[in-house]
Design an enzyme around this catalytic site. Structure first.
Site, PDB file in Angstrom:
ATOM      1  N   TYR A   1      -4.868   2.101  -1.837  1.00  0.00           N
ATOM      2  CA  TYR A   1      -4.851   0.659  -2.090  1.00  0.00           C
ATOM      3  C   TYR A   1      -6.227   0.193  -2.596  1.00  0.00           C
ATOM      4  O   TYR A   1      -6.317  -0.557  -3.569  1.00  0.00           O
ATOM      5  CB  TYR A   1      -4.449  -0.071  -0.808  1.00  0.00           C
ATOM      6  CG  TYR A   1      -4.091  -1.526  -1.015  1.00  0.00           C
ATOM      7  CD1 TYR A   1      -2.880  -1.884  -1.608  1.00  0.00           C
ATOM      8  CD2 TYR A   1      -4.952  -2.540  -0.615  1.00  0.00           C
ATOM      9  CE1 TYR A   1      -2.541  -3.226  -1.791  1.00  0.00           C
ATOM     10  CE2 TYR A   1      -4.614  -3.879  -0.786  1.00  0.00           C
ATOM     11  CZ  TYR A   1      -3.413  -4.218  -1.378  1.00  0.00           C
ATOM     12  OH  TYR A   1      -3.076  -5.540  -1.570  1.00  0.00           O
TER      13      TYR A   1
ATOM     14  N   SER B   1      -7.801  -7.810  -4.546  1.00  0.00           N
ATOM     15  CA  SER B   1      -7.698  -8.008  -3.091  1.00  0.00           C
ATOM     16  C   SER B   1      -9.120  -8.072  -2.540  1.00  0.00           C
ATOM     17  O   SER B   1     -10.076  -7.745  -3.253  1.00  0.00           O
ATOM     18  CB  SER B   1      -6.973  -6.798  -2.495  1.00  0.00           C
ATOM     19  OG  SER B   1      -7.070  -6.780  -1.096  1.00  0.00           O
TER      20      SER B   1
HETATM   21  N1  NAD Z   1      -0.502 -10.375   1.382  1.00  0.00           N
HETATM   22  C1  NAD Z   1      -1.759 -10.016   1.435  1.00  0.00           C
HETATM   23  O1  NAD Z   1      -2.392 -10.088   2.504  1.00  0.00           O
HETATM   24  C2  NAD Z   1      -2.457  -9.522   0.187  1.00  0.00           C
HETATM   25  C3  NAD Z   1      -3.840  -9.366   0.242  1.00  0.00           C
HETATM   26  C4  NAD Z   1      -4.499  -8.912  -0.890  1.00  0.00           C
HETATM   27  C5  NAD Z   1      -3.793  -8.650  -2.058  1.00  0.00           C
HETATM   28  N2  NAD Z   1      -2.445  -8.810  -2.084  1.00  0.00           N
HETATM   29  C6  NAD Z   1      -1.756  -8.522  -3.350  1.00  0.00           C
HETATM   30  O2  NAD Z   1      -1.002  -9.648  -3.733  1.00  0.00           O
HETATM   31  C7  NAD Z   1       0.069  -9.257  -4.585  1.00  0.00           C
HETATM   32  C8  NAD Z   1       1.351  -9.929  -4.148  1.00  0.00           C
HETATM   33  O3  NAD Z   1       1.753  -9.378  -2.910  1.00  0.00           O
HETATM   34  P1  NAD Z   1       2.384 -10.222  -1.711  1.00  0.00           P
HETATM   35  O4  NAD Z   1       1.372 -10.269  -0.655  1.00  0.00           O
HETATM   36  O5  NAD Z   1       2.993 -11.469  -2.210  1.00  0.00           O
HETATM   37  O6  NAD Z   1       3.489  -9.167  -1.204  1.00  0.00           O
HETATM   38  P2  NAD Z   1       5.097  -9.140  -1.238  1.00  0.00           P
HETATM   39  O7  NAD Z   1       5.469  -7.764  -0.804  1.00  0.00           O
HETATM   40  O8  NAD Z   1       5.639 -10.280  -0.462  1.00  0.00           O
HETATM   41  O9  NAD Z   1       5.420  -9.341  -2.790  1.00  0.00           O
HETATM   42  C9  NAD Z   1       5.187  -8.309  -3.726  1.00  0.00           C
HETATM   43  C10 NAD Z   1       6.357  -8.231  -4.688  1.00  0.00           C
HETATM   44  O10 NAD Z   1       6.096  -7.151  -5.610  1.00  0.00           O
HETATM   45  C11 NAD Z   1       7.326  -6.475  -5.826  1.00  0.00           C
HETATM   46  N3  NAD Z   1       7.123  -5.104  -6.272  1.00  0.00           N
HETATM   47  C12 NAD Z   1       6.724  -4.036  -5.546  1.00  0.00           C
HETATM   48  N4  NAD Z   1       6.737  -2.947  -6.310  1.00  0.00           N
HETATM   49  C13 NAD Z   1       7.153  -3.317  -7.539  1.00  0.00           C
HETATM   50  C14 NAD Z   1       7.379  -2.631  -8.751  1.00  0.00           C
HETATM   51  N5  NAD Z   1       7.227  -1.308  -8.842  1.00  0.00           N
HETATM   52  N6  NAD Z   1       7.791  -3.335  -9.830  1.00  0.00           N
HETATM   53  C15 NAD Z   1       8.004  -4.673  -9.728  1.00  0.00           C
HETATM   54  N7  NAD Z   1       7.819  -5.377  -8.614  1.00  0.00           N
HETATM   55  C16 NAD Z   1       7.403  -4.698  -7.526  1.00  0.00           C
HETATM   56  C17 NAD Z   1       8.024  -6.505  -4.462  1.00  0.00           C
HETATM   57  O11 NAD Z   1       9.423  -6.248  -4.575  1.00  0.00           O
HETATM   58  C18 NAD Z   1       7.693  -7.906  -3.993  1.00  0.00           C
HETATM   59  O12 NAD Z   1       8.686  -8.820  -4.389  1.00  0.00           O
HETATM   60  C19 NAD Z   1       0.082  -7.733  -4.523  1.00  0.00           C
HETATM   61  O13 NAD Z   1      -0.547  -7.217  -5.677  1.00  0.00           O
HETATM   62  C20 NAD Z   1      -0.732  -7.413  -3.300  1.00  0.00           C
HETATM   63  O14 NAD Z   1      -1.327  -6.137  -3.371  1.00  0.00           O
HETATM   64  C21 NAD Z   1      -1.764  -9.236  -0.983  1.00  0.00           C
END
Ligand code: NAD
Length: 273
Positions: free
Chosen positions: A156, A143
């Site tokens: 985080y 991230s």
């Molecule tokens: N959206 C943002 O702004 C952002 C920014 C930086 C990093 N990220 C990272 O990107 C990645 C994807 O996240 P996203 O933004 O698409 O969010 P999201 O919440 O839409 O998708 C994340 C998915 O991970 C699944 N998940 C959560 N815990 C889990 C577990 N224990 N086992 C299996 N699956 C699990 C959730 O059910 C969900 O479907 C994550 O690692 C997040 O930390 C997101």
């Protein structure tokens, strides 16, 4: 990796957000996507979208925070498919605004199990197979919070700095092999990450502020940027203009970044009061 046709690709956390978008796009490009999540209903929605477009997909209910489930998943995948070509460690959760002393340790540990150990344990489970392929890739999601410290976001940040450290070290360990290793640093992406997160106060307001003020890149756009980075074997990819700017500023003027973060935090606190 020039193209994904006939490649076998694992994507964790594919029930939502960037994981879902990557699964759909990679399946459209000819890959067989093996997708996992804890949310089976929404994971099945992802599968349906892929299959309706004649893509190849298989779903697995896996909690990436539990090592035994990852081991069972790896056994299932390898007995059926024998190998994979790409591992995308995407699943993750967020904890909302809470200081170090406010966060229950059980939540802190759970987040680390998912965001950090999930990445490490999946990599260990599939590394031998990936190394044996003529061409392979490991893609780990950090991230912009893996580039800078953020108050009230300690778990985080700890997890995302760890993913970056793990990924950069692994890349060097694997130099001379056919496995490319990419570290992904998204900025604010319009997904369910905040809505799905653990929050102790003001959840609705925090979700609203995230979508209105921060989530400036769509999940589909983010997915296409990450997929391009896999094709180019990029070591690191900043996803979104905010991520690019943050990276530049953290390298050039870390003091200014700290001051900006503190002033933004004050603004956010006033918006969510
Ligand atoms: N959206 C943002 O702004 C952002 C920014 C930086 C990093 N990220 C990272 O990107 C990645 C994807 O996240 P996203 O933004 O698409 O969010 P999201 O919440 O839409 O998708 C994340 C998915 O991970 C699944 N998940 C959560 N815990 C889990 C577990 N224990 N086992 C299996 N699956 C699990 C959730 O059910 C969900 O479907 C994550 O690692 C997040 O930390 C997101």
């Amino acid at each position: 990796m020039k193209d994904f046709n006939q490649k076998i690709i694992i994507i964790t956390g594919a029930a939502s957000g960037m994981g879902r978008s990557m699964a759909i796009q990679l399946a459209q490009q000819g890959a067989t996507v093996l997708i996992s999540d804890v949310n089976l209903a929404r994971l099945n929605e992802t599968r349906k979208i892929i299959e309706d477009n004649k893509g190849k997909c298989k779903t697995y209910l896996v909690d990436v925070g539990i090592r035994e489930q990852i081991d069972t998943f790896a056994e299932q995948v390898l007995s059926e498919y024998k190998y994979i070509d790409v591992l995308i460690n995407n699943a993750g959760i967020a904890i909302g605004e809470a200081t170090l002393m406010e966060i229950p340790l059980t939540d802190f540990e759970r987040l680390i199990n998912i965001n950090m150990w999930g990445v490490i344990n999946h990599t260990r489970a599939f590394l031998d197979v990936l190394v044996s392929r003529p061409e392979a890739a490991i893609v780990n999601t950090s991230s912009v919070f893996g580039l800078m410290g953020i108050p009230s976001q300690i778990p985080y940040c700890v997890s995302k700095f760890a993913v970056r450290g793990f990924t950069d070290s692994l890349r060097l360990e694997l130099s001379g092999t056919n496995v490319a290793v990419t570290c992904v640093h998204p900025g604010g992406i319009d997904t369910n990450i905040v809505a799905n997160g653990i929050h102790y106060k003001n959840k609705e307001e925090i979700v609203k502020v995230f979508h209105e003020k921060m989530a400036i890149t769509s999940a589909d756009k983010a997915a296409s940027i990450i997929i391009r980075a896999i094709q180019k074997k990029s070591k690191r990819v900043m996803v979104g203009p905010d991520a690019k700017l943050i990276r530049l500023l953290t390298q050039l003027t870390p003091g200014i970044v700290d001051r900006a973060i503190l002033s933004r935090k004050k603004k956010l606190e006033s918006l969510t009061k």
